[in-house]
Design a protein around this motif. Structure first.
Motif, mmCIF file in Angstrom:
data_model
loop_
_atom_site.group_PDB
_atom_site.id
_atom_site.type_symbol
_atom_site.label_atom_id
_atom_site.label_comp_id
_atom_site.label_asym_id
_atom_site.label_seq_id
_atom_site.Cartn_x
_atom_site.Cartn_y
_atom_site.Cartn_z
ATOM 1 N N THR A 23 33.390 15.889 41.284
ATOM 2 C CA THR A 23 33.096 15.931 42.718
ATOM 3 C C THR A 23 33.614 14.635 43.330
ATOM 4 O O THR A 23 33.263 13.546 42.878
ATOM 5 C CB THR A 23 31.590 16.058 42.978
ATOM 6 O OG1 THR A 23 31.113 17.292 42.415
ATOM 7 C CG2 THR A 23 31.310 16.061 44.471
ATOM 8 N N ASN A 25 34.076 12.585 46.926
ATOM 9 C CA ASN A 25 33.533 12.553 48.279
ATOM 10 C C ASN A 25 34.597 12.202 49.317
ATOM 11 O O ASN A 25 35.592 11.541 49.007
ATOM 12 C CB ASN A 25 32.399 11.530 48.354
ATOM 13 C CG ASN A 25 31.278 11.844 47.379
ATOM 14 O OD1 ASN A 25 30.853 12.994 47.261
ATOM 15 N ND2 ASN A 25 30.810 10.835 46.675
ATOM 16 N N LYS A 26 34.370 12.629 50.524
ATOM 17 C CA LYS A 26 35.275 12.318 51.628
ATOM 18 C C LYS A 26 35.353 10.808 51.815
ATOM 19 O O LYS A 26 34.338 10.109 51.807
ATOM 20 C CB LYS A 26 34.793 12.985 52.914
ATOM 21 C CG LYS A 26 35.702 12.755 54.115
ATOM 22 C CD LYS A 26 35.207 13.514 55.317
ATOM 23 C CE LYS A 26 36.050 13.214 56.553
ATOM 24 N NZ LYS A 26 37.465 13.599 56.374
ATOM 25 N N GLU A 28 36.556 8.636 49.747
ATOM 26 C CA GLU A 28 36.408 7.919 48.482
ATOM 27 C C GLU A 28 37.765 7.717 47.822
ATOM 28 O O GLU A 28 38.663 8.558 47.938
ATOM 29 C CB GLU A 28 35.500 8.718 47.549
ATOM 30 C CG GLU A 28 35.177 8.050 46.231
ATOM 31 C CD GLU A 28 34.163 8.840 45.406
ATOM 32 O OE1 GLU A 28 33.340 8.188 44.741
ATOM 33 O OE2 GLU A 28 34.203 10.082 45.422
ATOM 34 N N THR A 182 40.822 10.243 51.780
ATOM 35 C CA THR A 182 40.339 10.500 50.423
ATOM 36 C C THR A 182 41.522 10.372 49.473
ATOM 37 O O THR A 182 42.553 11.020 49.669
ATOM 38 C CB THR A 182 39.721 11.901 50.321
ATOM 39 O OG1 THR A 182 38.685 12.032 51.294
ATOM 40 C CG2 THR A 182 39.144 12.141 48.934
#
Length: 295
Positions: A23, A25-26, A28, A182
């Motif tokens: 996963t 994250n936006k 990141e 990202t």
């Protein structure tokens, strides 16, 4: 932003990706690390929509990466330069911008933005074949950004560049991250991942072995610090529990390095030097993937 669930991909009897889940994250910057043949490139190719997995799913903002909606959100700067050496820098950017649906004033604006970001505005009309390796790397990067993607895959973006170009690329990538892009970043240089990445995953033999922040991984897999003391003259009777002594050099693996440094300093034996080698991301990488050569 990116959800990867139980990806699997084989080539005949070779299992390249074996149950990878991630996963991201936006906004990141996520590092994907591993030795040669670990499955990183195959995983990136699936995530970017270039390969179809045998099973498992990838979602980018809820969309399959092979969909038209997702492709507009994706940028990819591959390790092998994806630029045309017989075109100018400007022509390369306009070509890739048009492939992504840009045109008119928007294409011109984004091309100028990309040239300035890469530090190539004064070379926009020059043939790319005349560029240095570092200039080509910078152009390769901004060709992946010209259409303003939401997520970009950077595969070994600093391979073969000089220190100045490498630092320029670092600064550029950090600026992009700070602006909310990202970024998925693969590298063999552990110091790059330590400096740039919010989180990292270490991969080998198609599997994710560990993931987390750099400090989390060091705490979990970094093992002990090493103290190295060089004495003026090692007394025959000197003993320090757990240490190895070779000539005038004492080496100690320590879970409490600062306490042991104080003990050594107060042992009443004159020292030339005393240093501590702390575990880092490279220590974690080698502890997880082994120290054997990978060809």
């Amino acid at each position: 932003m990116i959800e990867v669930s139980n990806l699997k991909k084989s080539y005949g009897s070779l299992v390249a990706v074996d149950g990878v889940s991630l996963t991201i994250n936006k906004g990141e910057m996520f590092g994907l690390l591993g030795p040669n043949g670990a499955g990183k490139s195959t995983t990136i190719s699936i995530m970017a929509g270039l390969l179809k997995p045998d099973s498992g799913t990838v979602k980018i903002s809820g969309d399959d990466p092979i969909s038209a909606a997702a492709k507009k959100r994706i940028g990819l700067a591959p390790q092998s330069l994806a630029i045309y050496e017989r075109l100018t820098a400007e022509e390369n950017l306009m070509f890739f911008g048009k492939l992504s649906g840009l045109g008119g004033p928007q294409l011109s604006e984004r091309t100028t933005w990309a040239l300035e970001l890469a530090g190539l505005a004064d070379r926009r009309k020059d043939i790319v074949g005349t560029f240095s390796g570092g200039m080509k790397r910078r152009l390769n990067l901004v060709c992946a950004l010209v259409h303003a993607p939401e997520v970009v895959f950077l595969d070994e973006p600093t391979v073969g560049v000089d220190p100045q170009s490498r630092n320029f690329l670092f600064d550029t990538v950090e600026k992009l991250r700070d602006e909310g892009l990202t970024i998925i970043y693969t590298t063999h240089y552990m110091e790059e991942a330590e400096r740039l990445c919010d989180r990292v995953a270490i991969m080998d033999q198609g599997k994710i072995l560990a993931q987390g922040t750099v400090q989390e991984l060091i705490g979990q897999f970094g093992a002990e610090s090493t103290l190295i003391a060089e004495f003026e003259r090692m007394p025959d009777s000197f003993v320090f529990a757990g240490a190895e002594v070779t000539g005038s050099i004492l080496t100690l693996k320590s879970k409490e390095p600062f306490a042991d440094m104080a003990k050594l300093a107060g042992a009443g034996v004159a020292m030339k030097s005393l240093k501590m080698e702390s575990p880092n991301l490279e220590t974690v990488f080698l502890n997880l993937t082994g120290r054997s050569l990978r060809d």
